[in-house]
Enzyme design. Sequence first.
Site, short mmCIF file in Angstrom:
data_model
loop_
_atom_site.label_atom_id
_atom_site.label_comp_id
_atom_site.label_asym_id
_atom_site.label_seq_id
_atom_site.Cartn_x
_atom_site.Cartn_y
_atom_site.Cartn_z
CB CYS A 57 -11.22 -0.58 -9.97
SG CYS A 57 -11.35 -2.27 -8.90
CG HIS A 67 -2.13 -1.21 0.79
ND1 HIS A 67 -1.89 -2.81 1.15
CD2 HIS A 67 -3.14 -0.98 0.22
CE1 HIS A 67 -3.46 -2.56 0.80
NE2 HIS A 67 -3.96 -1.87 0.14
#
Length: 734
Positions: free
Chosen positions: A661, A348
Site C-alpha cells: 500500500c 506528507h
Amino acid sequence: MAGAAPAQDRLDTVVRIIAQSMVAEVCSIYLRRASGDLELFATQGLKPEAVHNTRLRPGEGLVGEVARSAAPISLSDAPTHPSFSYRPETGEDPYHAFLGAPLLRGGRAIGVLVVQNRSERRYDDEEVEDIQTIAMVLAETVASGELLGQEELRDIEVAPHRPERLKGQRFAEGLAYGHVVLHEAPVAPENLLAENQQVEEIRLREALIGLKANIDGMLEGGAGKLGGQSFEVLETYRMFADDRGWNRSLEEAVRTGLTAEAAVDRVRNEHRARFAKARDPYIKERLHDFEDLANRLLRVLAGDRPGERDLPDDAILVARNLGPADLLEYPRHKIRGLLLEEGSAASHAAIVARALQIPCVGRLMGVRDRLSEGDLVIVDGETGEAYLRPRPDMLSAVQSRMEVRHQRQAEFAKLRDVPAVTKDGQRITLLTNAGLAVDLENLDATGAEGIGLFRTEFQFMVSEELPRLDSQTALYKLVLDTAGDRPVTFRTLDIGGDKVLPYLETEREENPALGRRAIRLGLDRPALLRLQIRALLAAGAGRELRVMFPMIATVDEYRAARELVDHECDWARRRGRALPAMLRVGAMIECPSLLWHLDALLPLTDFVSIGSNDLFQYMFAADRTNPLVADRYDPLSPPALRALAEIQKKCADTGTPVSVCGELAGRPLEAFALLTLGFTRLSAPAGGVGPVKRMILSSDLTAARRGMTALLGSSSASVRGELETLARKLNVAV
C-alpha cells in the site's frame, strides 16, 4: 503624488520638495531598468538634460554601490571615494557631500534616492533615517504606479518579471497553470506614515508581546501549529523574536515617523536585501527565519486569521514547505498546483497532493523570492519543472500537453470497469488509498475494487481538537457506506515523527522518526487507541471490518494492540451493542525487524500490508522527509526487491493475504516489479489506479518473472534500467 499631472512633472515636484525639506542643493532619483542599469529619472540641482540620458551600470559609481549594498551611504567628500564615477553631463562637479539611500521593494533595490551639498559636511544619523523613510515611501509609490504610470513601470525592475525556468523534483504528477498564491504571504502595509508616533510605538510593542506569546504557546504545546516543523525551529523563532538588533531596528523605524506595519516592512526589506547577497547557506536560512517572523508580526498587527484569504480560482500555492495539514486548510477546488522550496516526494504534503491529484514540484530553491502574488506560473509535475511568468508560446505548449493528458485520462476512464487481469490470465486486486472524505469520490471514478489503506490520522490532523467518538464513528461509517460491498482497510492512528497534532502534548525527541510514533504512541496512550477502535467497531457493526496497526516492530506490540481490540469487543458485548459480522485484524510491515520474525507474526494476523515508504527509509537509514538523504536509494534496488520477495514468499507459505500500500504500488514500473515478485494485491493513490491497470492488462507475468529472477542477483545499486528494458521487451505499458 496623487495629482493628475504627467508622471515626469510629479517626479520633478517630488525631488524639489525633498531638496527643500532636506536643505540640499541636489536631489536625484535613479530607477533600475530591466537591464539592471540605474537611470536618472528626475533631479533638482543637476543639469536637466541629464535626465533619462545618464545611466549607470550595475555597481557603477556611488549610486551603483548604494543599490548593490542595499544600504545607505553618507560621505563628506564624495569625489575622493574610490567608487565615485564622474559623469560630465550631470554637472555635479561642485558637490562634495553625498547621501544616498536605496529604494527597496520586495528585498530588491529598485532605485536610489540621492541628496548632495557643495560643502564638505557629514550628514547626521537623523538625516540618514529621514532619507531612508522618504526612500521607503517613494519605493512603495513607484511600485504601486501612483507616481509613474503602468506604461513607465513595465521597463523598471520593481519585481521579477522575466520568464524563468526552474528545475526541481517531481512530487506529484500532473500539469497545471494559474496564478501564484504565497503560503503565509506577506501582509502589505496600507498606511506608511504614522499620525501618532506614540500610538504606533505602543502597537508595535504589543504586537511583539503577542508574537512572543504565540511562539511560547507553540513551544509548550508542541510544534504542530507550524505544520510539523521541528522543536528546534520553534526555539530558533523564539530566539530571533528576542533578538535585540531586530527589535531595536523596528523601534528606530517607528521613531522615524512610520506606522508599525511600515516599520516591520522596512526592516524586513533591509534584511532581505542584505542577506540575499550572502553565499553561506546558513545565513540564507536565517534570512528565511527573519522573514517568516516578520510576516507573522505583520499578521499579528493586521489581526489576520488563518483560512480567511480570498484565493483565485486557479491558485498555484507556493511555499517554503508545508506541514501535513497546511494544504488541507485551503479550498481544494481552487488549488491547481503546488510549488515547494523544500520537502521530499515522501513528505506528507506530497502524499496529500497526490491524494488530491494536485500537481506538485519541490526542491525549487529560491522560488519564493522569484515570484510575486498573482504571477502566472506553470507547474510541470511530469518533468519536475516550474515556469515562472511563461511566454505565450510556452503556455500554449503546456495547454496542448494538458489536452493530451485529458485524453489519456479518458482512456483510463474506459478501463474503469475492466477487470485487472494480465495477458496470461492472472487476476490482480487493485485498490486505492484514501484518508479524506473527498477521496471517496475516487472509488467510483477510478474503478478501484476497494480501499486498501484508509489513513485515519488525516481527520485528526485537520481538526483543531481531538475528534470525539461520534465524529470518528460518523467518518468511518461514511467510508463503509460509500464503499458498499467493497473492502476497506482502516489503518489506526499513525502520528508522531513528522505528523504532530497541536492539541496533543508530546515530549521532545532527538530523532522523532525513530521515536514514539504510530502504534508505540497508541500503546503508550491506550485510551486514545481504544477510543478509535471503539469508533471503528461501532461503524462496522453488522458488516466486515478490516483494521491494521502501523509500524509494528515486534510481535509483542501486535499482541498488545490485538488485546485492545478484544477488550473493546468484550466491552461492546457486555452492553448489548452490535459488532462487525466479520472482523479482520492485520499488521503493517514497515520495520525491518519483522523480516526475521515473520514466522511468529503471520500466524497471529488475518492479513498484512507492506508500507514500502517507511520500510525502505528504515532499511536504508535515510529519512524520507529529509531532502538531503531522501534520494540516496532507489526502491528498485536488489536489497529492497529481495526484502519484498522474502515477505511475499513467507506470506504465500502461511496462506496470509498480503498487499502493498505504499507509493510503490501507484507507479507502473514499480508496480510491474511487484507483480513479478508474486504480489497480486496492490493499493495505489487514486491517480495511479488507471496507469497501473493499463500496465496490468498489458503484462505477461509468466515471462516477466523469469526476467526478474536474474535481476535479484544483481550487485548494482539499482536495476531500474534493466527493469525498463525488460518491460519494453515484453511490450508492457509502464
